[in-house]
Structures are given as structure tokens and as C-alpha cells.
Design an enzyme around this catalytic site. Structure first.
Site, mmCIF file in Angstrom:
data_model
loop_
_atom_site.group_PDB
_atom_site.id
_atom_site.type_symbol
_atom_site.label_atom_id
_atom_site.label_comp_id
_atom_site.label_asym_id
_atom_site.label_seq_id
_atom_site.Cartn_x
_atom_site.Cartn_y
_atom_site.Cartn_z
ATOM 1 N N LYS A 218 22.761 54.615 83.358
ATOM 2 C CA LYS A 218 21.715 55.202 81.921
ATOM 3 C C LYS A 218 21.735 56.119 81.700
ATOM 4 O O LYS A 218 22.646 57.488 82.052
ATOM 5 C CB LYS A 218 20.179 55.390 83.091
ATOM 6 C CG LYS A 218 18.983 56.629 81.807
ATOM 7 C CD LYS A 218 17.959 57.038 82.771
ATOM 8 C CE LYS A 218 17.337 57.448 82.519
ATOM 9 N NZ LYS A 218 16.967 58.527 83.171
ATOM 10 N N THR B 284 26.196 60.193 86.253
ATOM 11 C CA THR B 284 27.850 61.058 85.489
ATOM 12 C C THR B 284 28.312 61.114 86.963
ATOM 13 O O THR B 284 30.082 60.992 86.510
ATOM 14 C CB THR B 284 26.872 62.103 85.376
ATOM 15 O OG1 THR B 284 26.027 62.023 83.793
ATOM 16 C CG2 THR B 284 27.718 62.891 84.377
ATOM 17 N N GLY C 21 22.755 59.876 80.683
ATOM 18 C CA GLY C 21 22.003 61.643 81.227
ATOM 19 C C GLY C 21 21.955 60.824 82.397
ATOM 20 O O GLY C 21 21.257 62.184 83.040
ATOM 21 N N CYS C 22 21.979 60.294 83.337
ATOM 22 C CA CYS C 22 21.409 60.579 84.691
ATOM 23 C C CYS C 22 23.084 60.950 85.467
ATOM 24 O O CYS C 22 23.976 60.661 85.140
ATOM 25 C CB CYS C 22 21.445 58.823 84.778
ATOM 26 S SG CYS C 22 21.267 58.297 87.151
ATOM 27 N N VAL C 23 22.033 61.949 85.848
ATOM 28 C CA VAL C 23 23.725 62.852 86.907
ATOM 29 C C VAL C 23 23.799 62.497 87.551
ATOM 30 O O VAL C 23 24.555 62.489 88.127
ATOM 31 C CB VAL C 23 22.362 64.053 87.714
ATOM 32 C CG1 VAL C 23 23.443 64.981 88.161
ATOM 33 C CG2 VAL C 23 21.597 64.985 86.303
#
Length: 119
Positions: free
Chosen positions: A9, A16, A11-13
Site C-alpha cells: 500500500k 516503507t 505510503g504505508c509506513v
């Protein structure tokens, strides 16, 4: 090095951080937006090998958190259909390494692939 296709997804921290760990270990990570990828049922099931459909549901998906889906009383077929129509329900990341596919981040499993390639 075999590329690691990383369905995430955007932008998912956590995704990342996971990609950074893989890159730190020298993997060639190819990011793909999970929410924009259209999987067939069979394609999706290939990622779930050795796991139940319920294990591959994202527990943080809004439909799950808001109890709009009763996981205990929904068939695997229905859950799979929901995952196809609402990919946010899929536990992330989905990962492809060569012909191997799996659901969820398991660094040890990924490192095993790297070790096999070095032998």
C-alpha cells in the site's frame, strides 16, 4: 540477484520500513501498488500457500476494524471475493521472488532465498 516484487500500500509506513530492510540486505526491490493490481482468485491464492484465507486478511483494514465483516461466519470463498474487490483487505506485503510467492513480511524466509542464490 533475483528481483523482489513487493506489492504494497503506497505510503504505508510499515511497508516503507520493510522495503528499506530488504534494500539494506542488497535486494533489488521492485515496488508495486497492491491496491491498483488486479489479481484473479488463483493468482491471489498462490500467495497464500500454507496459510488460511483468514490469516491473509489485513486485521487493520477498515471493514475488519469496524466489524463490517464477520470473519468467523464468512466463507473462504466470500472472503476471497471481498479481497479481490477490496484489496485493502489483503495482508501486506505480497512478495514474489522468482516463482515463489508469499503473503506478509518474513525477513528470514526472504534471506533464505538470498542464501540459496549465493550457493
Amino acid at each position: 540477484m533475483i528481483p523482489v516484487i513487493f506489492y504494497e500500500k503506497v505510503g504505508c509506513v510499515n511497508n516503507t520500513k520493510q522495503k528499506k530492510r530488504l534494500k539494506d540486505f542488497g535486494f533489488n526491490v521492485i515496488s508495486t501498488d497492491l491496491l491498483k493490481t488486479n489479481f484473479s482468485k488463483n493468482q491471489l491464492l498462490n500467495f497464500f500457500e500454507n496459510k488460511s484465507i483468514k490469516e491473509c486478511i489485513n486485521p487493520n483494514a477498515p471493514l475488519v476494524k469496524n466489524k463490517e465483516i464477520d470473519l468467523d461466519n464468512t466463507s473462504d470463498e466470500e472472503l476471497l471475493n471481498l479481497m479481490i474487490s477490496n484489496p485493502i483487505l489483503i495482508k501486506r506485503p505480497l512478495i514474489t521472488i522468482g516463482t515463489n510467492k508469499f503473503c506478509g513480511f518474513d525477513l528470514n524466509k526472504i534471506l533464505d532465498f538470498k542464501l540459496r542464490e549465493l550457493r
